[in-house]
Design a protein around this motif. Structure first.
Motif, short mmCIF file in Angstrom:
data_model
loop_
_atom_site.label_atom_id
_atom_site.label_comp_id
_atom_site.label_asym_id
_atom_site.label_seq_id
_atom_site.Cartn_x
_atom_site.Cartn_y
_atom_site.Cartn_z
N GLY A 153 58.95 66.71 72.07
CA GLY A 153 60.11 66.26 72.84
C GLY A 153 61.20 67.30 73.02
O GLY A 153 62.25 67.00 73.58
N LYS A 154 60.96 68.51 72.55
CA LYS A 154 62.02 69.53 72.67
C LYS A 154 61.75 70.47 73.84
O LYS A 154 60.61 70.84 74.11
CB LYS A 154 62.09 70.37 71.38
CG LYS A 154 62.23 69.56 70.14
CD LYS A 154 63.62 68.97 70.01
CE LYS A 154 63.75 68.27 68.66
NZ LYS A 154 65.07 67.62 68.53
N GLY A 155 62.83 70.88 74.49
CA GLY A 155 62.73 71.80 75.63
C GLY A 155 63.24 73.18 75.26
O GLY A 155 62.70 73.87 74.40
N LEU A 156 64.35 73.53 75.89
CA LEU A 156 64.90 74.89 75.66
C LEU A 156 65.22 75.11 74.19
O LEU A 156 65.10 76.22 73.68
CB LEU A 156 66.15 75.06 76.53
CG LEU A 156 66.67 76.48 76.76
CD1 LEU A 156 65.56 77.45 77.18
CD2 LEU A 156 67.77 76.46 77.80
N GLU A 157 65.59 74.04 73.43
CA GLU A 157 65.96 74.27 72.02
C GLU A 157 64.78 74.81 71.23
O GLU A 157 64.98 75.60 70.29
CB GLU A 157 66.40 72.98 71.29
CG GLU A 157 67.27 72.05 72.05
CD GLU A 157 66.51 70.79 72.42
OE1 GLU A 157 65.96 70.78 73.55
OE2 GLU A 157 66.46 69.87 71.58
N GLU A 158 63.57 74.39 71.58
CA GLU A 158 62.46 74.88 70.77
C GLU A 158 62.14 76.33 71.12
O GLU A 158 61.63 77.08 70.27
CB GLU A 158 61.23 73.97 70.86
CG GLU A 158 60.46 74.02 72.16
CD GLU A 158 59.18 73.20 72.07
OE1 GLU A 158 58.89 72.64 71.00
OE2 GLU A 158 58.46 73.12 73.09
N ILE A 159 62.48 76.75 72.33
CA ILE A 159 62.33 78.17 72.66
C ILE A 159 63.32 78.98 71.83
O ILE A 159 62.98 80.01 71.24
CB ILE A 159 62.55 78.41 74.17
CG1 ILE A 159 61.44 77.71 74.97
CG2 ILE A 159 62.54 79.90 74.46
CD1 ILE A 159 61.52 77.94 76.48
N ASP A 160 64.58 78.51 71.78
CA ASP A 160 65.58 79.19 70.96
C ASP A 160 65.10 79.27 69.51
O ASP A 160 65.23 80.31 68.84
CB ASP A 160 66.92 78.43 71.00
CG ASP A 160 67.62 78.58 72.35
OD1 ASP A 160 68.43 77.71 72.69
OD2 ASP A 160 67.32 79.57 73.05
N ARG A 161 64.54 78.17 69.02
CA ARG A 161 64.10 78.15 67.62
C ARG A 161 62.95 79.13 67.41
O ARG A 161 62.91 79.85 66.41
CB ARG A 161 63.67 76.73 67.24
CG ARG A 161 63.28 76.62 65.79
CD ARG A 161 62.82 75.22 65.43
NE ARG A 161 62.09 75.28 64.15
CZ ARG A 161 61.19 74.39 63.77
NH1 ARG A 161 60.91 73.36 64.55
NH2 ARG A 161 60.57 74.53 62.61
N ALA A 162 62.02 79.17 68.36
CA ALA A 162 60.87 80.08 68.23
C ALA A 162 61.34 81.54 68.23
O ALA A 162 60.88 82.36 67.43
CB ALA A 162 59.87 79.85 69.37
N LEU A 163 62.28 81.85 69.12
CA LEU A 163 62.77 83.23 69.18
C LEU A 163 63.45 83.59 67.85
O LEU A 163 63.28 84.71 67.35
CB LEU A 163 63.74 83.41 70.35
CG LEU A 163 63.11 83.33 71.75
CD1 LEU A 163 64.18 83.37 72.84
CD2 LEU A 163 62.12 84.47 71.97
N HIS A 164 64.18 82.65 67.31
CA HIS A 164 64.84 82.92 66.04
C HIS A 164 63.80 83.15 64.95
O HIS A 164 63.93 84.06 64.11
CB HIS A 164 65.76 81.75 65.67
CG HIS A 164 66.47 81.96 64.36
ND1 HIS A 164 67.52 82.84 64.21
CD2 HIS A 164 66.26 81.40 63.15
CE1 HIS A 164 67.95 82.82 62.96
NE2 HIS A 164 67.19 81.97 62.28
N LEU A 165 62.78 82.32 64.94
CA LEU A 165 61.70 82.45 63.95
C LEU A 165 61.06 83.83 64.03
O LEU A 165 60.85 84.51 63.02
CB LEU A 165 60.66 81.36 64.21
CG LEU A 165 59.44 81.32 63.30
CD1 LEU A 165 59.85 81.17 61.84
CD2 LEU A 165 58.53 80.16 63.71
N LEU A 166 60.78 84.27 65.25
CA LEU A 166 60.16 85.59 65.44
C LEU A 166 61.10 86.71 64.99
O LEU A 166 60.69 87.65 64.32
CB LEU A 166 59.79 85.78 66.92
CG LEU A 166 58.35 85.47 67.35
CD1 LEU A 166 57.84 84.16 66.80
CD2 LEU A 166 58.25 85.48 68.86
N ALA A 167 62.36 86.58 65.38
CA ALA A 167 63.31 87.66 65.10
C ALA A 167 63.51 87.85 63.60
O ALA A 167 63.74 88.97 63.13
CB ALA A 167 64.65 87.39 65.78
N THR A 168 63.44 86.73 62.86
CA THR A 168 63.77 86.81 61.44
C THR A 168 62.53 86.89 60.56
O THR A 168 62.63 86.90 59.34
CB THR A 168 64.59 85.58 61.01
OG1 THR A 168 63.89 84.39 61.41
CG2 THR A 168 65.96 85.61 61.69
#
Lengths: 502, 399
Positions: free
Chosen positions: A275-290
């Motif tokens: 059910g998540k849209g842009l927020e899950e992209i933000d979360r994925a990018l954060h996961l990758l970055a960290t």
């Protein structure tokens, strides 16, 4: 840090130790050099600014996109007009070429050499290929976005700036990527495009974790599902429909829920609920970055470019630790690098082979210390000839950073020719026509590739200034050059082993 | 001022067989149509390596010729194309040049050159390009011509068909456009600087790479007869195609009125006959190709001047070639030229007539020749010509 270290820093994290820059940096510290590089700006001489302002690529992006972008007004009008279409294609190519020129003008003239060297690193790390379709119109704006992000001193900001830019969405084919479960796929008459894994793969392999970073093929697919829907706004799109769908627009970037996969995913061991849209992209990018592997991958790339072709595991670990402990700050990572004994030793050894573009910029800067370099086309020709023009690497891995990637007999021949051409003032780097002029409008009836027409003034080369930029010579080089006339000496200096190492 | 009537008169005189040979002074106006006088074009073709003029246009009627060149004289004497009224015959490979001569669109001097007696390729080429009589300086004669023309005949453009601005074009307020028609040109320029660079890199990986590049370059040069004396000039063995391309480019850009191209590979110290057979075919083909591609109108306003840094020894050497000399061949060709003749005279090959007993003296200084071409096609003033060619002897003039 003193003049000797200053010169070494400018050669290593910059494009050469011209006397003005050396004097200024000598009074500073390595830490401040890094901080200025990351968070500072480039100040360019007024004539250079004037030339950049005139470049096609300096036109405001929104305007350009509305006319020439896919679905833009001019592009639509050309649908039945082959001649107009050809003119548009020609204009686009000029646009792309002028984006290359803008970068080169900054790299050749900036007083903040560290800034340009680092920006160039990140543009290469998050590499795009300008000639690919609409990327032509987006390349320079992409560079500006990366530059702004770099100044925020955060790797995550860089990653987001790159991902969220339409240039990257188009280059790595995510703009059309459509989940089979999405609204578009469901309602499409005939085949809808499927999911495209390209950007997802390169995000993991090249931009963040690195090939040994511990992700699986499954992770690539999950990430592709997560980032589906990210893409590019087109003037053709109907505002009302976008609103109704809950699309999010940031400039020309668009997140379109109608292409997105809203099911649950699992990425790198973490659950991403449905059910998540842009927020899950933000979360994925954060996961990758960290991710810890990202710290190591990015550190190794920085060390390879700025310390040694095979940096020690200890250095990479030290830098990765600084990266992680600071929450991904570029300054912290680079300060750890420049304060390491390995870096200090490498400055003495000066064993990094200048990459082709390094060599061009070093030579031009050394020869043009008395005047700004404003001939945009001459720079583009030189960088293209050297095989390392910005935005022109066709594969997303970017240009290599090791000697083995570049050293060859042909490359050496090119460097020697360039040295001689600059020494004999045969290339008009200093100034050219005021307006950006498309190269080779002359028809050769298809018999030869169009040769570039270059008009302008060369830099007045000063032997002593060039010698100072090249720095101390080995006894062998000194002896070899002993009987040369001044003009020959300048050529020999620019092609000396000392000039080719940084 | 030149006008159409004197041109027609002159042509009538020529056709009536009046000889205009001899002496350094031509005594009459070099005819040119009114159109050409307004908008002339000069194409300078510089052959690097010292073309053997005496094998291109051979003095077959000279009594000493065959004994001085027992091997080389054979082909010109057996199948050379006679150039009436001169005592010379064109090498059969230079058929196109002979045709131009016979059509009265080409004139030549077998003994052109300059006062400086240098027989070093690099020095003599620099002396030629600088056009001031000396080997020092950083501005060339094409640059000065461009500036003079810029003042007296505005609205035109200079162009160089080379990869970079050649010495002849350096120093201009109006630098030439560059349109490289030659090949990839990965050649490293020979000379002391390259030697120093090689020595400095010796023992390093970069040094290995340089030596490999030079090895490749030498192999290519051997295959294409390119050599150090050619100094990055386009290989002459492609000039037929290049000449046609030049013509097309100039035709579609009529404002390009001052052009330069250089060709290399002429340093024929050995086996000159087969080498020049091939090269002269290209030079000849390139110039006729240029003429054809230009078309009637553009050819009639154009003058092609072909020169080389010096001529070669009158006597052939032990390897069926020739060595560095002094006076050499200069050619002028154009649609409205009063051609079909030799310029500046020829004193023959007897030892008394030779320079230092080994090569031709210089009867016409290049600077005078090019200056007179400039005067006739552009109506340039004396002052303008003096600026372009400082210190020229002014011994070859048109009254």
């Amino acid at each position: 840090m003193g003049p000797r270290i200053a010169a070494a820093m400018l050669n290593r994290i910059g494009y050469g130790a011209t006397s003005a820059d050396t004097n200024r940096i000598a009074a500073s510290t390595a830490r401040r050099y890094i901080e200025d590089a990351v968070t500072g700006v480039s100040t360019l001489p007024e004539p250079v600014v004037a030339v950049i302002r005139q470049l096609p690529a300096s036109m405001p992006l929104q305007q350009t996109w509305e006319k020439w972008g896919p679905g833009g007004s001019e592009r639509d009008a050309s649908r039945n007009d082959a001649q107009l279409r050809e003119r548009i294609n020609q204009a686009e190519r000029e646009y792309a070429r002028s984006a290359v020129a803008a970068r080169l003008l900054a790299m050749a003239n900036s007083g903040n050499q560290g800034h340009e060297a680092l920006l160039s690193f990140w543009l290469n790390h998050f590499s795009i290929f300008a000639p690919k379709t609409a990327v032509k119109l987006l390349a320079l704006d992409y560079a500006h976005s990366i530059e702004s992000a770099m100044r925020e001193d955060s790797f995550e900001a860089l990653l987001r700036a790159s991902f969220l830019h339409p240039a990257m969405q188009i280059y790595l084919d995510n703009a059309q990527s459509t989940s089979p479960t999405s609204e578009f796929a469901q309602t499409a008459r005939g085949r809808a495009p499927g999911l495209n894994e390209n950007l997802a793969r390169e995000l993991l392999e090249l931009h963040t974790l690195g090939i040994d970073g511990g992700y699986t093929q499954g992770d690539i697919q999950e990430l592709a599902r997560i980032i589906s829907g990210a893409g590019v706004w087109s003037p053709r799109m109907v505002e009302r429909n976008l609103d109704r769908a809950g699309a999010v627009r940031k400039g020309i970037f668009l997140f379109d829920p109608r292409r997105h996969d809203f099911r649950e995913k699992k990425l790198l061991g973490q659950t991403f609920p449905a059910g998540k849209g842009l927020e899950e992209i933000d979360r994925a990018l954060h996961l990758l970055a960290t991710h810890p592997s990202t710290a190591r991958h990015v550190s190794r790339k920085l060390a390879t470019r700025f310390v040694s072709d095979s940096p020690s595991p200890q250095l990479v670990d030290t830098m990765a630790a600084a990266f992680r402990n600071s929450g991904g700050r570029i300054t912290a990572t680079l300060v750890a690098m420049v304060q390491s004994p390995e870096f200090a030793q490498s400055l003495v050894e000066r064993a990094k082979f200048r990459e082709p573009l390094d060599q061009v910029l070093f030579s031009v800067r050394a020869a043009c210390q008395r005047q700004p370099v404003t001939h945009a086309q001459a720079l583009v020709v030189a960088a293209t000839d050297a095989g390392q023009a910005p935005f022109m690497r066709s594969t997303p891995d970017g240009y290599g950073a090791r000697e083995a990637d570049w050293l060859s007999p042909a490359a050496m021949a090119k460097r020697i020719r360039l040295a001689r051409s600059i020494a004999t003032e045969r290339i008009p780097f200093a100034s050219g026509p005021e307006a950006w002029i498309a190269p080779a409008p002359v028809d050769m009836s298809g018999q030869n590739p169009r040769p570039p027409l270059l008009q302008g003034k060369p830099c007045t080369t000063d032997h002593d200034a060039v010698a100072a930029a090249v720095g101390p010579l080995s006894p062998e080089t000194t002896k070899a050059m002993a009987t040369l006339y001044p003009q020959e000496r300048i050529a020999a200096l620019l092609a000396s082993p000392e000039a080719m190492m940084r | 001022m030149h006008n159409k009537n004197s041109y027609l008169d002159r042509r009538r005189l020529l056709l009536a067989g009046v000889s205009l040979l001899g002496g350094a002074c031509l005594g009459k106006a070099w005819p040119v149509s009114a159109a050409a006088a307004r908008e002339g074009r000069l194409v300078m073709v510089f052959l690097r390596g010292a073309l053997d003029g005496l094998h291109t246009f051979a003095p077959v009627d000279d009594p000493s010729y065959a004994s001085l060149r027992p091997n080389l004289a054979r082909t010109p004497m057996q199948s050379g194309i006679r150039l009436p009224g001169t005592g010379f015959a064109a090498h059969p490979s230079a058929r196109g040049l002979a045709d131009l001569f016979l059509a009265r669109e080409l004139a030549f001097s077998p003994a052109a050159g300059t006062t400086d007696g240098s027989r070093s390729h690099f020095q003599a080429q620099d002396i030629f390009e600088l056009g001031s009589g000396s080997a020092r300086g950083n501005g060339g004669f094409m640059a000065r011509l461009a500036d003079t023309l810029g003042q007296e005949r505005p609205g035109f453009g200079p162009i160089s068909f080379t990869r970079e601005v050649p010495l002849a074009f350096q120093g201009s307020r109006m630098p030439p456009e560059i349109a490289p028609l030659s090949g990839s040109g990965l050649n490293m320029p020979d000379g002391p600087a390259l030697d120093a660079i090689r020595a400095a890199h010796r023992g390093r990986k970069t040094g290995e790479a340089i030596e490999l590049a030079i090895g490749t370059q030498n192999r290519i040069q051997a295959a294409m007869d390119r050599d150090g004396a050619s100094r990055n000039a386009a290989p002459a063995n492609d000039f037929t195609r290049i000449g046609a391309n030049m013509g097309r480019l100039l035709r579609s850009n009529p404002r390009l009125a001052l052009a330069f191209i250089d060709l290399g590979g002429f340093d024929t110290h050995q086996s000159e006959e087969p080498v020049l057979t091939r090269l002269l075919e290209q030079v000849s083909g390139g110039i006729t190709g240029l003429k054809d591609a230009l078309g009637q109108d553009e050819w009639s306003r154009t003058r092609v001047v072909v020169m080389t840094e010096f001529g070669r020894t009158v006597k052939e050497n032990g390897t069926q070639g020739t060595d560095h000399g002094h006076g050499g061949l200069a050619i002028v060709a154009g649609g409205t030229l009063a051609g079909g003749r030799m310029l500046g005279g020829f004193e023959g090959l007897s030892s008394a007539a030779l320079n230092e007993g080994r090569d031709l003296p210089v009867r016409i200084d290049w600077r005078d020749l090019i200056a007179e071409v400039g005067r006739s096609i552009w109506g340039l003033s004396e002052r303008g010509l003096d600026t372009a060619f400082p210190g020229r002897p002014k011994k070859f003039t048109i009254a």
